[in-house]
Design an enzyme around this catalytic site. Structure first.
Site, PDB file in Angstrom:
ATOM      1  N   HIS A  28       0.755  -1.190  -0.033  1.00 26.01           N
ATOM      2  CA  HIS A  28       0.036   0.013  -0.030  1.00 26.01           C
ATOM      3  C   HIS A  28       0.954   1.216   0.007  1.00 26.01           C
ATOM      4  O   HIS A  28       1.235   1.816   1.191  1.00 26.01           O
ATOM      5  CB  HIS A  28      -1.111  -0.009   1.087  1.00 26.01           C
ATOM      6  CG  HIS A  28      -1.871  -1.158   1.310  1.00 26.01           C
ATOM      7  ND1 HIS A  28      -1.508  -2.402   1.724  1.00 26.01           N
ATOM      8  CD2 HIS A  28      -3.250  -1.160   1.030  1.00 26.01           C
ATOM      9  CE1 HIS A  28      -2.637  -3.146   1.741  1.00 26.01           C
ATOM     10  NE2 HIS A  28      -3.501  -2.492   1.303  1.00 26.01           N
ATOM     11  N   ASP A 156      -9.274   7.680   6.187  1.00 23.00           N
ATOM     12  CA  ASP A 156     -10.685   7.690   6.048  1.00 23.00           C
ATOM     13  C   ASP A 156     -11.151   6.376   6.381  1.00 23.00           C
ATOM     14  O   ASP A 156     -12.381   6.298   7.296  1.00 23.00           O
ATOM     15  CB  ASP A 156     -11.143   7.830   4.573  1.00 23.00           C
ATOM     16  CG  ASP A 156     -10.530   9.242   4.084  1.00 23.00           C
ATOM     17  OD1 ASP A 156     -11.242  10.152   4.456  1.00 23.00           O
ATOM     18  OD2 ASP A 156      -9.617   9.243   3.299  1.00 23.00           O
ATOM     19  N   ASN A 186      -7.157  12.210   2.326  1.00 23.80           N
ATOM     20  CA  ASN A 186      -6.745  12.145   1.019  1.00 23.80           C
ATOM     21  C   ASN A 186      -7.997  11.771   0.107  1.00 23.80           C
ATOM     22  O   ASN A 186      -7.940  12.005  -1.139  1.00 23.80           O
ATOM     23  CB  ASN A 186      -5.794  11.171   0.709  1.00 23.80           C
ATOM     24  CG  ASN A 186      -6.082   9.958   1.116  1.00 23.80           C
ATOM     25  OD1 ASN A 186      -7.313   9.228   0.805  1.00 23.80           O
ATOM     26  ND2 ASN A 186      -4.884   8.893   1.771  1.00 23.80           N
ATOM     27  N   HIS A 262      -3.645   2.981  -3.710  1.00 24.11           N
ATOM     28  CA  HIS A 262      -3.864   2.474  -2.463  1.00 24.11           C
ATOM     29  C   HIS A 262      -3.548   1.356  -1.901  1.00 24.11           C
ATOM     30  O   HIS A 262      -2.812   1.090  -0.859  1.00 24.11           O
ATOM     31  CB  HIS A 262      -5.461   2.484  -2.172  1.00 24.11           C
ATOM     32  CG  HIS A 262      -5.814   2.250  -0.676  1.00 24.11           C
ATOM     33  ND1 HIS A 262      -6.055   3.141   0.264  1.00 24.11           N
ATOM     34  CD2 HIS A 262      -6.023   0.837  -0.320  1.00 24.11           C
ATOM     35  CE1 HIS A 262      -6.189   2.019   1.533  1.00 24.11           C
ATOM     36  NE2 HIS A 262      -6.314   0.766   1.107  1.00 24.11           N
ATOM     37  N   ARG A 358     -20.451 -15.274  39.151  1.00 24.05           N
ATOM     38  CA  ARG A 358     -20.051 -13.645  38.923  1.00 24.05           C
ATOM     39  C   ARG A 358     -19.943 -13.014  40.174  1.00 24.05           C
ATOM     40  O   ARG A 358     -18.989 -12.223  40.254  1.00 24.05           O
ATOM     41  CB  ARG A 358     -21.254 -13.043  38.121  1.00 24.05           C
ATOM     42  CG  ARG A 358     -22.329 -13.158  38.607  1.00 24.05           C
ATOM     43  CD  ARG A 358     -23.577 -12.263  37.857  1.00 24.05           C
ATOM     44  NE  ARG A 358     -24.753 -12.301  38.237  1.00 24.05           N
ATOM     45  CZ  ARG A 358     -25.965 -11.474  38.125  1.00 24.05           C
ATOM     46  NH1 ARG A 358     -25.643 -10.424  37.630  1.00 24.05           N
ATOM     47  NH2 ARG A 358     -27.058 -11.749  38.827  1.00 24.05           N
ATOM     48  N   GLU A 411     -18.712  -1.597  24.031  1.00 20.23           N
ATOM     49  CA  GLU A 411     -17.925  -2.804  24.393  1.00 20.23           C
ATOM     50  C   GLU A 411     -16.519  -2.865  23.626  1.00 20.23           C
ATOM     51  O   GLU A 411     -15.596  -3.156  24.128  1.00 20.23           O
ATOM     52  CB  GLU A 411     -18.950  -3.944  24.137  1.00 20.23           C
ATOM     53  CG  GLU A 411     -19.881  -4.312  24.909  1.00 20.23           C
ATOM     54  CD  GLU A 411     -21.244  -3.664  24.445  1.00 20.23           C
ATOM     55  OE1 GLU A 411     -22.276  -3.780  25.305  1.00 20.23           O
ATOM     56  OE2 GLU A 411     -21.251  -2.834  23.812  1.00 20.23           O
ATOM     57  N   HIS A 460     -22.865 -13.974  32.779  1.00 19.75           N
ATOM     58  CA  HIS A 460     -24.110 -14.318  31.969  1.00 19.75           C
ATOM     59  C   HIS A 460     -23.730 -15.247  30.802  1.00 19.75           C
ATOM     60  O   HIS A 460     -24.120 -15.034  29.605  1.00 19.75           O
ATOM     61  CB  HIS A 460     -25.009 -13.223  31.511  1.00 19.75           C
ATOM     62  CG  HIS A 460     -25.390 -12.251  32.677  1.00 19.75           C
ATOM     63  ND1 HIS A 460     -24.598 -11.402  33.411  1.00 19.75           N
ATOM     64  CD2 HIS A 460     -26.764 -11.941  33.114  1.00 19.75           C
ATOM     65  CE1 HIS A 460     -25.336 -10.864  34.244  1.00 19.75           C
ATOM     66  NE2 HIS A 460     -26.682 -11.168  34.101  1.00 19.75           N
ATOM     67  N   ASP A 468     -33.496 -12.594  29.952  1.00 15.45           N
ATOM     68  CA  ASP A 468     -33.224 -11.752  28.725  1.00 15.45           C
ATOM     69  C   ASP A 468     -33.508 -12.495  27.496  1.00 15.45           C
ATOM     70  O   ASP A 468     -33.355 -11.807  26.303  1.00 15.45           O
ATOM     71  CB  ASP A 468     -32.074 -11.031  29.002  1.00 15.45           C
ATOM     72  CG  ASP A 468     -31.855 -10.088  30.157  1.00 15.45           C
ATOM     73  OD1 ASP A 468     -32.936  -9.164  29.900  1.00 15.45           O
ATOM     74  OD2 ASP A 468     -30.813  -9.997  30.554  1.00 15.45           O
ATOM     75  N   HIS A 472     -29.537 -12.601  24.565  1.00 21.66           N
ATOM     76  CA  HIS A 472     -28.459 -12.371  25.700  1.00 21.66           C
ATOM     77  C   HIS A 472     -27.818 -13.847  26.090  1.00 21.66           C
ATOM     78  O   HIS A 472     -27.183 -13.833  26.894  1.00 21.66           O
ATOM     79  CB  HIS A 472     -29.196 -11.764  26.804  1.00 21.66           C
ATOM     80  CG  HIS A 472     -29.377 -10.376  26.802  1.00 21.66           C
ATOM     81  ND1 HIS A 472     -29.948  -9.795  25.606  1.00 21.66           N
ATOM     82  CD2 HIS A 472     -28.946  -9.126  27.478  1.00 21.66           C
ATOM     83  CE1 HIS A 472     -30.109  -8.254  25.791  1.00 21.66           C
ATOM     84  NE2 HIS A 472     -29.582  -7.999  26.733  1.00 21.66           N
ATOM     85  N   ARG A 519     -24.130 -16.577  36.108  1.00 20.46           N
ATOM     86  CA  ARG A 519     -25.042 -15.687  36.956  1.00 20.46           C
ATOM     87  C   ARG A 519     -25.874 -16.852  37.911  1.00 20.46           C
ATOM     88  O   ARG A 519     -26.478 -16.407  38.780  1.00 20.46           O
ATOM     89  CB  ARG A 519     -26.093 -14.745  36.250  1.00 20.46           C
ATOM     90  CG  ARG A 519     -27.142 -15.650  35.585  1.00 20.46           C
ATOM     91  CD  ARG A 519     -28.347 -14.837  34.775  1.00 20.46           C
ATOM     92  NE  ARG A 519     -28.923 -14.159  35.797  1.00 20.46           N
ATOM     93  CZ  ARG A 519     -30.052 -13.464  35.392  1.00 20.46           C
ATOM     94  NH1 ARG A 519     -30.370 -12.998  34.069  1.00 20.46           N
ATOM     95  NH2 ARG A 519     -30.658 -12.703  36.408  1.00 20.46           N
TER      96      ARG A 519
END
Length: 662
Positions: A28, A156, A186, A262, A358, A411, A460, A468, A472, A519
């Site tokens: 590149h 970019d 660029n 590129h 946990r 996250e 979990h 959930d 989840h 959990r």
């Protein structure tokens, strides 16, 4: 650029890029060519470094987030005096070379982090800036011991990746004034002009994040570049973005501004034309004069003097502060405090009463934090659910660099920033739900690739996250993490195993750890006398009641309880079954053959029990065993109902054993 000597030195850097990529046959060159003036201004005017001491803790950090422009970084490291020879440049992208396609930490001297996946670099740089603030405050009694800036170049592509939005939003919120990002504007991507897919106002975007935004209209204007860097350094309350307008492959007679540059070599004819444009001899390749080296190394002697002055500050700290000196040494060599790992293991083994795994981890974390002042971290808006709060810890804010970080619902940048913290020698932990490790995976992979001891707390961890529902409930995440090289994946199910898992994470120097935590409530006293065994990654949790086992039940995490109950049910039917806990495959596989064979004897059936995918378990249960697992998505409902629906009951485990014995 001002001055013919300066222009010539920059032209030589551009030519090295073209020659290296051309010789490699791929690469590149475009951005690397156009960024040469920016690199020259940065390395000769702004960046603090000492090529003789590339691991100087107080050096400025540089992160090439658009890592495909690696040929520029390698050329600059060579030109400024790092231990990277011309022969290395000629081996660009070749097998076994120190100049791989993208910069790799630990492989190439002067490379502060691995980059390539776009956006990862700038996100890691945010972690470095957080870490600098924390360490500066920790060693505030020794001004100048920790006082560096983090510089990053982005393209970019980095700004288009969503990760950069997370990272730069967080940096602005925290007021990371020692973070400076140079945007190579660029307007070219692989497919063509960036306006095919990218038309936002970058200035307004970053100003809305709370950044100082500067602009350089011509990326060849050295005075403007240096002036913008000075303004960025003067701003200490906000991170700075310097937008530098460049022309990709500047100087190439036919291909300047073309997307073709590129990711492809320019070709011999185009390189000749570019060298003539720069005023270089087109018949010479990889040519650098003594005068060019002198230009690039003009500031090195002053940096060497700064390094010597810094050594005196370090000496005063080492002589005068016993506690500070001990922490500093641990940062440098990734060691642990005397007795700390044993204390962590015992903190887990000593837990009494019934707790979710946990929550046991949260208890152990307090011991960890008490023993390790270099432990710093937090969660993605899940501090309570992941039990990742350090009691009494101050929060990291714009005004105060505490060790408890609130990353917000980000996250991915949380994981990448954790890597940035680890690159400074700190011991970061970052917490979220296991299902959301999918958001973190590129950063987890880079932690494993770089050999960083980042700890990923992932709670979990199974379909027991029932309230959930399936969105989840992780199913495939455990095995996907286990499939990754150089990461220890722990799924503890007892207090002793939680303590062993945390201790294992803290004793690693070149391996990240994933702590997958349920959990669900497990009997904490189960295996409490087996802390040493748990540290080996797999062990006999409960021996067959009457002599030699006829079958082995292998369990992890929250499924230990139903496995022990199945063992009792089988005993009532006259079947002797051993229960083996296997919380960490990777650590278990590091044990000697005799130990592993003793835990998992051959010739008898084995049944694995884990509320995740069966994929991978064949290594332990084949050829005459089976797996109690889940290879579909989960379901919403009450915990016992969901577990029973998918076969996670003692009766079903016992049936699997009986079937295997037939």
């Amino acid at each position: 650029m001002n001055g013919t000597a300066e222009q010539h030195a920059i032209a030589v850097a551009r030519a090295l890029v073209m020659d290296a990529v051309q010789q490699a046959g791929n690469g590149h060159p475009g951005a690397a060519i156009s960024l040469a003036p920016t690199a020259y201004a940065l390395w000769t005017h702004t960046l603090r470094f000492d090529p003789d001491h590339p691991d100087w803790p107080n050096r400025d950090r540089f992160v090439l987030s658009n890592g495909h422009a690696s040929a520029l970084l390698y050329s600059v490291l060579h030109l400024t005096g790092y231990d990277l020879g011309m022969g290395d440049l000629k081996q660009l992208r070749q097998f076994g070379s120190r100049t791989p396609a993208h910069p790799e930490y630990r492989l190439t001297v002067g490379v502060d982090t691995t980059t390539g996946p776009l956006g990862q670099g700038v996100a890691t740089a945010v972690g470095m800036a957080i870490g600098e603030r924390y360490l500066e405050q920790q060693f505030a009694g020794y001004p100048g011991l920790v006082d560096f800036r983090t510089w990053s170049i982005v393209g970019d592509g980095c700004l288009e990746e969503g990760l950069s939005s997370e990272a730069c939003s967080l940096a602005g919120h925290l007021g990371l004034g020692k973070l400076n990002v140079i945007y190579d504007d660029n307007e070219i991507s692989i497919d063509g002009e960036t306006n095919l897919a990218f038309s936002e106002d970058v200035r307004e975007r970053f100003e809305s994040y709370g950044w100082q935004v500067l602009e350089v209209a011509d990326g060849n204007d050295g005075e403007a570049l240096r002036a913008s860097f000075d303004v960025a350094k003067a701003e200490v309350q906000r991170p700075s973005l310097i937008i530098v307008r460049t022309a990709i492959a500047y100087g190439a007679p036919k291909l300047q501004g073309s997307a073709a540059t590129h990711g492809s070599p320019l070709g011999a004819e185009e390189i000749r034309g570019a060298k003539q444009f720069y005023g270089l001899d087109p018949d010479q390749d990889f040519a650098v004069s003594d005068e060019d080296y002198q230009q690039w190394r003009a500031a090195v002697d002053s940096h060497r003097a700064e390094y010597q002055d810094w050594l005196e500050i370090e000496r005063q700290m080492l002589d005068g502060g016993r506690k500070d000196a001990a922490m500093w040494q641990r940062l440098r060599d990734q060691s642990t405090p005397d007795g700390a790992l044993d204390a962590v293991r015992q903190a887990g083994a000593a837990l009494s009463g019934d707790y979710p795994v946990r929550q046991m981890s949260g208890f152990v974390l307090q011991t960890v934090a008490d023993r390790f002042s270099e432990v710093i971290g937090g969660s993605a808006d899940l501090t309570g659910p992941t039990n990742s709060q350090i009691d009494g810890a101050e929060v990291f804010t714009r005004e105060h660099a505490g060790r408890q970080i609130h990353f917000g619902i980000r996250e991915h940048v949380m994981a990448a920033a954790g890597n940035g913290l680890a690159l400074l020698g700190l011991r970061p932990f970052v917490a979220t739900f296991l299902a959301f490790s999918d958001y973190q995976r590129p950063a987890i992979r880079l932690a494993a690739l770089m050999g960083l001891p980042t700890t990923f707390v992932l709670t979990h961890d199974a379909i027991t996250a029932t309230g959930d529902g399936p969105t989840h409930q992780p199913v495939e995440q455990l095995i996907s993490l286990r499939a990754m090289p150089n990461i220890n994946v722990w799924r503890p199910g007892t207090g002793a195993e939680v303590g062993a898992a945390w201790a294992s994470a803290l004793e690693q120097a070149v391996t990240p750890t994933a702590l997958c935590l349920s959990r669900s409530t497990v009997l904490a006293e189960v295996g409490s006398d087996k802390a040493d065994d748990a540290a080996r990654g797999g062990y006999v949790l409960s021996e067959a009641a009457a002599g030699k086992p006829e079958a082995v039940i292998i369990a992890t995490g929250s499924e230990i309880g139903i496995s022990l109950e199945a063992q009792r049910m089988l005993a009532e039917q006259g079947v002797n079954a051993r229960v083996v806990s296997l919380p960490c495959w990777e650590v278990f596989e590091q044990q000697d053959v005799a130990y592993k064979d003793g835990v998992l004897p051959g010739g008898i059936p084995r049944v694995s029990v884990e509320a995740g995918s069966a994929l991978g378990w064949c290594r332990y249960v084949a050829p005459n065993g089976s797996s109690v697992a889940i290879d579909t998505f989960g379901a919403c409902g009450q915990g016992d109902d969901v577990m029973a629906h998918f076969g996670f009951t003692a009766a079903n485990v016992a049936d699997h054993v009986l079937t295997a014995l037939r």
